[in-house]
Design an enzyme around this catalytic site. Structure first.
Site, short mmCIF file in Angstrom:
data_model
loop_
_atom_site.label_atom_id
_atom_site.label_comp_id
_atom_site.label_asym_id
_atom_site.label_seq_id
_atom_site.Cartn_x
_atom_site.Cartn_y
_atom_site.Cartn_z
N HIS A 95 0.53 -1.23 0.20
CA HIS A 95 0.18 0.22 0.06
C HIS A 95 1.01 1.43 -0.07
O HIS A 95 0.98 1.91 1.20
CB HIS A 95 -1.03 0.00 1.48
CG HIS A 95 -2.00 -1.55 0.92
ND1 HIS A 95 -3.60 -1.00 0.56
CD2 HIS A 95 -1.46 -2.20 1.47
CE1 HIS A 95 -3.98 -2.20 0.68
NE2 HIS A 95 -3.27 -3.11 1.09
N ASN A 168 -10.47 -2.81 2.37
CA ASN A 168 -10.18 -2.65 0.85
C ASN A 168 -11.19 -2.36 -0.09
O ASN A 168 -12.13 -2.13 0.29
CB ASN A 168 -9.46 -4.14 0.29
CG ASN A 168 -7.86 -4.28 0.60
OD1 ASN A 168 -7.46 -3.58 0.89
ND2 ASN A 168 -7.76 -5.44 0.86
N HIS A 359 -4.17 0.94 12.03
CA HIS A 359 -3.62 0.15 12.71
C HIS A 359 -5.61 -1.01 12.82
O HIS A 359 -5.70 -0.14 13.70
CB HIS A 359 -2.94 -0.03 13.19
CG HIS A 359 -2.61 -1.34 14.71
ND1 HIS A 359 -3.04 -2.40 14.50
CD2 HIS A 359 -1.78 -1.40 15.70
CE1 HIS A 359 -2.68 -3.42 15.27
NE2 HIS A 359 -1.52 -2.25 16.43
#
Ligand code: HDE
Length: 717
Positions: A95, A168, A359
């Protein structure tokens, strides 16, 4: 992002409690507070060194005579070059290529029944967010429009701490267990000997791995589908992928899957466009996001949840903990619970987008994890990676990562510590600083975080659950849910990618061991396209699926029905019909579309009646691939000019080939004749704007003229 409050208004500072806060100290604290959030605007300010010394000459090194050697004592030059030498930090291992924006999230109504999370209780409350979109494979400087998964990471700065939903644009993942992540990433990344290819999975190591690991089958179907080449970041769905938990104030836990649904609808590029854009405008997606926000056309998504009661955990024909599986929306509907609006571009790419640290383990009371083994591994990985990337454990103090609520603990020191801790005690319990900071009991009054007390029984074991054993039935469900054009594109994508694989054995394995177990037509068509013998049949016994198809998976069913935010080019040249241009512009703008006048060059154009039109760009600079639709406004001189201009003819041909709506007004029909193109349900011919604008708008809203696809393949462009 709202200003970070350094002090908790409800709790006194430890130093105040200890009675040590002198007027000087208070003054100092006020100054520190005013530094937050460390934004810097140098307008009107002197150029200085990092120590604040004003610089008189920023052009020349200090030298012994004006043609002599440079002097080591030049602290100004040394400081400047040293800082420059260290400007780069490691890019994200995956990413790396990304772009981001600030925004707000608002719940539609209180979700108290589902969760005690404070940001989901009050529809009047706006929670600031920072959202980063990304591709996965390519490095930081790679192109936006490559075939890849898009990351969709949201940081909610809630009053109870940061909640990161790191998802995603596809609802499943390649692997089931975190243990396999380094293997998968090594396989998809550029090959180690020559670092080729950049931003693509069309190479041997990727297909070697996925053909050997059948759990990848479902996700690879998604990446070979049009979902992997979005037109715009505002037109992607987002998914939390894993099953999470939501817990209400009474302690009731339910399983949830998170969904982001774009208000713009979901739509994609065609592959030829994606490839051309990667060269002509590698920043295509980030540019559009930036420009949309600058112009006040804010992208929006609805947050939705699929909710499964604990008692129903085992009532599906797949395991809720398996991240290669969706819960079909037809089985568990997505309940919309709030809206996300991106409304502010960052001030500085590095400080915000590059330094933001997401996170999945950043959660708040009312949200908790499931035992999905991929999620469990992620809970370790994301802090670990920031330690290297952001240079130590204090990355939470970087302005973009700081919670907006107070945060205090006894963690101290380490590289780049920003906080100047007061008081003597950096341990707990303590009596010296009055015991602060103190624990907070869980529950509605305190709000301390409490993990869900899930009951666990059994053996410690390194094994994969049998319930994770079916790898093909949802890949088949996905295939069966696609429209005919979407199926065609999937076949073409496999053919393109596998066609680049040098080792025949890998191509054969993918066809025989994977595709043949998904669908016989898919397998045989791909086989024919890549020079592999037709497969003899499935190698794994098919598992009957409770659902034959899921309409919610097809992008054809996910359009918004409007042309809002769509980009439309009106081609102009000297002698253009100015009235037609104006009428079409008015009709399209009224629908919320974005209209640009595109001319052979950037020079102003005279209309047939002598009016001067200033183009927004040239045909070479803003090619048809940058637009959703094209208007040919007519005007006999303009049409004559365009008919002899290869770039103009290519513009129209390319838009036709990419299945775009084309409005052809007045004399412009001669251009169609010159190009041997026939009108169809998207090539709309009429004498003026009023005659075609309605059908034109309707055709754009359908995104592409799919019925033209077979014919368009014969058109060279
Ligand atoms: Fe990530 N992933 N990931 N991932 N991921 C990272 O964290 C990792 C996975 C996702 O815009 C890294 O800060 C492991 C699934 C996004 O900054 C790293 C596993 C999903 C982003 C990492 C996964 C994602 C990352 C690299 C398997 C979708 C970009 C830099 C156990 C639900 C966030 C970083 C941004 C980034 C590890 C699997 C999404 C290395 C070990 C599944 C959107 O920590």
């Amino acid at each position: 992002m709202a200003k970070q409050s350094k002090s908790n208004p409800t709790q006194p500072r430890p130093s105040e409690l200890a009675g040590t806060d002198t007027p000087d100290r208070q003054n100092h604290n006020a100054k520190l507070d005013s530094l937050e959030p460390l934004r810097s605007d140098a307008t009107g300010e002197a150029l200085t060194t990092n120590q604040g010394v004003k610089i008189a000459d920023n052009q020349n090194t200090l030298k012994a005579t004006d043609r002599g050697p440079s002097l080591l004592e030049d602290f100004i030059m040394r400081e400047k070059i040293t800082h420059f030498d260290h400007e780069r930090i490691p890019e994200r291992i995956v990413h790396a290529r990304g772009t981001a924006a600030h925004g707000v999230f608002q719940a539609y109504a209180s979700q108290a029944e589902l969760t005690k999370a404070a940001f989901l209780q009050d529809p009047a409350k706006e929670t600031p967010v920072y959202v980063r979109f990304s591709t996965v494979q390519g490095p930081r400087g790679s192109a936006d429009t490559v075939r890849d998964v898009r990351g969709f990471a949201v940081k909610f700065y809630t009053e109870e701490g940061n909640f990161d939903l790191v998802g995603n644009n596809m609802p499943v993942f390649f692997i089931q267990d975190a243990m396999k992540f380094p293997d998968f990433v090594h396989a998809v990344k550029p090959e180690p000997h020559n670092e080729i290819p950049t931003g693509a999975s069309a190479h041997d190591t990727f297909w070697d791995f996925v053909s050997l690991v059948p759990e990848t089958a479902h996700m690879v179907m998604w990446t070979m589908s049009d979902r992997a080449i979005p037109v715009s970041l505002r037109a992607i769905q987002g998914f939390g992928v894993h099953t999470f938990r939501m817990i209400n104030a009474a302690g009731t836990s339910r399983f949830v899957k998170f969904h982001w649904k774009p208000l713009s609808g979901v739509y994609s590029l065609v592959w030829d466009e994606a490839q051309k854009l990667a060269g002509k405008d590698p920043d295509f997606n980030r540019r559009a996001l930036w420009e949309d926000i600058e112009s006040g056309d804010y992208p929006q998504w609805e947050l939705g949840v699929q909710v499964v009661e604990e008692a129903d955990e085992h009532s599906f024909d797949f395991d809720l903990l398996d991240p290669t599986k969706i819960i079909p929306e037809e089985l568990v509907p997505v309940q919309p619970i709030g809206k996300l609006t991106l409304n502010r571009n960052p001030d500085n790419f590095f400080a915000e987008t590059e330094q933001v640290a997401f996170h999945p383990g950043h959660i708040v009371p009312g949200i908790d994890f499931s035992n999905d083994p991929l999620l469990q591994g992620r809970l370790f990985s994301y802090t670990d990676t920031q330690l290297l990337r952001l240079g130590g454990p204090n990355f939470h103090e970087i302005p973009i990562n700081r919670p907006i609520c107070p945060f205090h603990n006894n963690q101290r020191d380490a590289f780049h510590r920003q906080t100047i801790h007061q008081g003597r005690a950096s341990y707990e319990p303590n009596s010296i600083d009055g015991g602060w900071p103190k624990e907070t009991p869980p529950g509605p009054v305190g709000g301390g975080f409490e993990s869900y007390a899930e009951r666990i029984e059994g053996h410690k074991i390194r094994n994969r659950s049998e319930s994770f054993g079916d790898h093909f039935s949802q890949a088949t469900l996905f295939w069966n849910s696609m429209s005919a054009p979407e199926k065609e594109h999937i076949i073409e994508a496999y053919a393109f990618e596998l066609g680049k694989v040098e080792r025949m054995a890998i191509r054969e394995r993918e066809v025989n061991e994977i595709l043949a177990n998904i669908d016989p037509l898919l397998a045989s068509q791909v086989a024919a396209a890549i020079g592999v013998a037709p497969p003899t049949g499935a190698t794994v016994p098919g598992k009957p699926s409770s659902l034959k198809e899921s309409p919610a998976l097809s992008q054809m069913n996910l359009l918004s029905g409007t042309i809002k935010s769509r980009k439309i080019a009106i081609l102009i040249a000297n002698g253009v019909d100015g009235a037609a241009v104006a009428d079409m512009q008015t009709a399209l703008l009224a629908e919320g579309a974005k209209v640009k006048l595109i001319a052979p060059s950037a020079s102003p154009v005279g209309s047939a009646t002598g009016q001067l039109l200033t183009p927004d760009g040239s045909m070479a600079g803003l090619p048809s691939i940058a637009f959703d639709a094209v208007v040919l406004p007519g005007g006999s001189d303009a049409v004559r000019l365009m008919a002899t201009n290869g770039t103009a003819l290519h513009y129209v041909l390319e838009a036709y080939k990419h299945l775009k709506a084309i409005a052809v007004l007045g004399d412009a029909k001669d251009l169609l004749t010159a190009l041997h193109l026939d009108p169809d349900e998207g090539v709309l011919v009429g004498s003026n704007a009023a005659a075609v604008s309605g059908d034109f708008i309707a055709a754009i809203a359908k995104h592409r003229v799919w019925a033209r696809e077979a014919k368009a393949k014969a058109v060279p462009a």
